[in-house]
Design an enzyme around this catalytic site. Structure first.
Site, PDB file in Angstrom:
ATOM      1  N   CYS A  50       0.875  -1.150   0.000  1.00  0.00           N
ATOM      2  CA  CYS A  50       0.000   0.000   0.000  1.00  0.00           C
ATOM      3  C   CYS A  50       0.914   1.202   0.000  1.00  0.00           C
ATOM      4  CB  CYS A  50      -0.874   0.039   1.225  1.00  0.00           C
ATOM      5  SG  CYS A  50      -2.454   0.726   0.852  1.00  0.00           S
TER       6      CYS A  50
ATOM      7  N   HIS B 227      10.449  -5.697 -11.152  1.00  0.00           N
ATOM      8  CA  HIS B 227       9.116  -5.205 -11.498  1.00  0.00           C
ATOM      9  C   HIS B 227       9.117  -3.682 -11.519  1.00  0.00           C
ATOM     10  CE1 HIS B 227       4.492  -5.944 -10.921  1.00  0.00           C
ATOM     11  NE2 HIS B 227       4.785  -5.362 -12.050  1.00  0.00           N
TER      12      HIS B 227
END
Ligand SMILES: *[C@@H]1O[C@H](CO)[C@@H](O)[C@H](O)[C@H]1NC(C)=O
Ligand SMILES: *[C@@H]1O[C@H](CO)[C@@H](O)[C@H](O)[C@H]1NC(C)=O
Ligand SMILES: *[C@@H]1O[C@H](CO)[C@@H](O)[C@H](O)[C@H]1NC(C)=O
Ligand SMILES: *[C@@H]1O[C@H](CO)[C@@H](O)[C@H](O)[C@H]1NC(C)=O
Length: 545
Positions: A80, A129
């Site tokens: 988050c 990523h």
């Protein structure tokens, strides 16, 4: 976990000057053994829960653990609120496509860049990523080789549930369903119009009938194409700038990763080196070799964790064989806590965060941000100790840079250290304040089972005023919210924390939004593709180098 024997050292919590803490442990050792310019081996698991590990109390997961120190750990960053260098305003927390244009900007200073300048051989094996291309399918502007690594082998993306044909899809099924729904609507419109036209009930020409029928066919084709694209084209392996397998072959990925690590270590044994092994384990779809399948007490997830543990053992054996054990600092950790949402029926497909509340993608709940922090550096760090001093994954940067004799960039605000501990510590008590928490689905479920991951802003989170206060030293599971009535220093703690938050906010300045819509949509011309587009298929693996 992790072939820990007693030579490992477990950290108990998060946030602090990691190096200072480490070296304070070893004042005598550091005087006789050179603590400068060690080899550095970083091992990072993907989505591993702190409760999965023997070192932190799991006694049912079979691992190379013999005598381990009981205790809890170290550090994190929950998914988050993504990294400060890669942000979005609309809710995306990771790149969705290898053909997206977002990524870690080339002008950022990574620790790999600094170590490379300091003469380290730098390698990355596994997951990256942080983007690939900016303007064309081969500019590789975000590639690890542009971020300080000399060598890269692995996925220039993340392993996703979508890479395997089964139900634990992360985006494929959702997209296919949307396209299929639109197809059905348009097909219905076409049929209705056609029927109306033929029976003279609806006064239309053939043109709208043909257009809606054509669009329906295109959408149907699109939904098949998207599925194929995600499964095949986005699950690929590269060595340096060359695609070696597209799609990747799961049966050989683990052995290839291990061979690549071994050959890097052999090639660079005269050191110093930085090797970052960023595991594809233990993310869904939990690709596991035959000989680990069905072996653990915890289903496919447990099998995958045990396989990763075996991989760590293999890597340590190579270090031993090359005589690198005493000259190498190893740090094992996880990117964040286990994913609670990864369930299929009653089966566990995500990590276990032990006594801690929440998990991956949930902002500040401990289960998402407490991760294992396990170090080994024989002769320098004492073995078998458990340390309660908080550290953070953000401390990796200054720690490795300092060990390598480099300097952290001076042109930015350093938020990593004391600031955060001030946030949390007060007279030996560890306070924690939540301003925002996710809304669970279903309500009270402790996770967002109705989605893949909890939303982290907007309407789908709870904003707390006053914020939620917990005393982690007495209540690590975050079950008792403290109030001004139950906690005499409530207002003092709140004031101190608010002040730290204001100070922190003052240091923030806008950066380009790498994960926003434009940076995070599929652009066909950026798709890495080793055959003629859209036939992205090849197998060019000629063995590790
Ligand atoms: C460091 O040296 C001291 C004495 O000079 C010795 O007692 C100690 O065992 C040495 N430590 C290591 C780790 O070799
Ligand atoms: C060990 O880890 C497995 C897999 O996540 C979990 O199901 C199990 O509950 C854990 N056991 C203990 C004792 O924590
Ligand atoms: C990198 O470039 C971007 C866009 O040109 C700029 O906004 C950002 O501040 C730069 N970052 C650094 C660390 O120089
Ligand atoms: C990867 O690229 C780097 C730098 O271009 C080079 O030094 C290294 O040898 C390459 N590795 C392989 C396997 O080609």
């Amino acid at each position: 976990m992790l072939h820990l024997h007693h030579s490992w050292l477990c950290f108990r919590s998060w946030l602090a000057g990691m190096l200072a803490v480490l070296l304070a442990l070893a004042p005598s050792a550091s005087s006789n053994i050179s603590t400068s310019r060690p080899n550095i081996l970083l091992l990072m698991a993907d989505d591993l829960g702190i409760g999965d590990i023997g070192c932190y109390g799991n006694n049912t997961m079979r691992q190379g653990t013999e005598n381990y120190s009981p205790g809890a750990p170290s550090a994190d960053i929950s998914l988050c609120c993504p990294g400060w260098r890669m942000v979005s305003s609309i809710g995306y927390r990771v790149l969705q496509w290898t053909g997206a244009s977002g990524g870690l900007p080339t002008n950022e200073t990574t620790f790999a860049k600094i170590l490379k300048e300091k003469g380290y051989a730098t390698g990355l094996v596994g997951k990256w990523h942080l983007g690939l291309n900016c303007e064309s399918a081969s500019d590789h502007c975000h590639h690890p080789l542009h971020h300080g690594f000399d060598h890269f082998y692995g996925m220039p993306f993340s392993l996703m549930g979508d890479c395997a044909h089964w139900e634990l899809s992360e985006k494929r099924v959702n997209l296919e369903q949307k396209l299929n729904f639109l197809f059905q609507v348009l097909a219905l419109v076409a049929l209705t119009l056609a029927a109306g036209k033929l029976t003279h009930l609806i006064p239309v020409s053939w043109t709208p009938v043909i257009w809606s029928a054509l669009s329906a066919v295109l959408l149907l084709a699109g939904s098949y194409f998207v599925g194929a694209l995600i499964v095949h084209a986005d699950c690929l392996l590269m060595r340096n700038h060359t695609i070696t397998e597209q799609p990747m072959r799961f049966q050989t990925t683990t052995p290839l990763i291990l061979q690549e690590v071994a050959s890097f270590l052999k090639r660079n044994k005269h050191g110093p080196f930085l090797l970052f092994v960023s595991f594809l384990h233990v993310h869904i779809p939990l690709i596991t070799m035959e000989n680990f399948l069905g072996k653990s007490l915890h289903g496919l997830y447990g099998d995958n964790v045990e396989e990763m543990d075996w991989m760590v053992g293999q890597i340590l054996d190579t270090l031993d064989m090359e005589g690198l054990t005493n000259s190498t600092l190893i740090y094992f950790t996880s990117d964040h806590g286990g994913s609670l949402e990864n369930q299929l029926g009653n089966s566990q497909y995500g990590g276990w965060n032990g006594i801690y509340k929440g998990g991956k993608g949930m902002g500040g709940w401990e289960g998402g941000i407490r991760v294992p922090g396990i170090f080994r550096w024989p002769g320098v760090l004492p073995a078998g100790q458990v340390i309660g001093e908080p550290t953070s994954l953000m401390d990796v940067f200054p720690t490795v840079v300092q060990l390598a004799g480099g300097e952290v960039p001076q042109d930015r605000y350093r938020t990593t250290q004391r600031n955060n501990s001030a946030l949390h510590r007060h007279k030996g008590t560890m306070w924690k304040v939540h301003f925002v928490t996710p809304v669970f689905q279903p309500e009270g479920a402790g996770a967002c089972y109705g989605r893949k991951v909890c939303p982290c802003f907007g309407e789908k989170v709870l904003h707390h005023d006053p914020p939620l206060l917990f005393d982690l030293s007495r209540d690590p599971s975050e079950t008792h919210v403290l109030t001004p009535a139950s906690e005499p220093v409530f207002y003092q703690v709140m004031e101190r924390v608010q002040q730290a938050v204001r100070e922190h906010q003052r240091t923030l300045s806008p950066v380009p939004l790498q994960l926003d819509r434009l940076g995070n949509i599929w652009r066909p011309w950026l798709q890495p593709c080793c055959g003629p587009f859209p036939l992205c298929w090849c197998l060019r693996e000629d063995g590790p180098q």
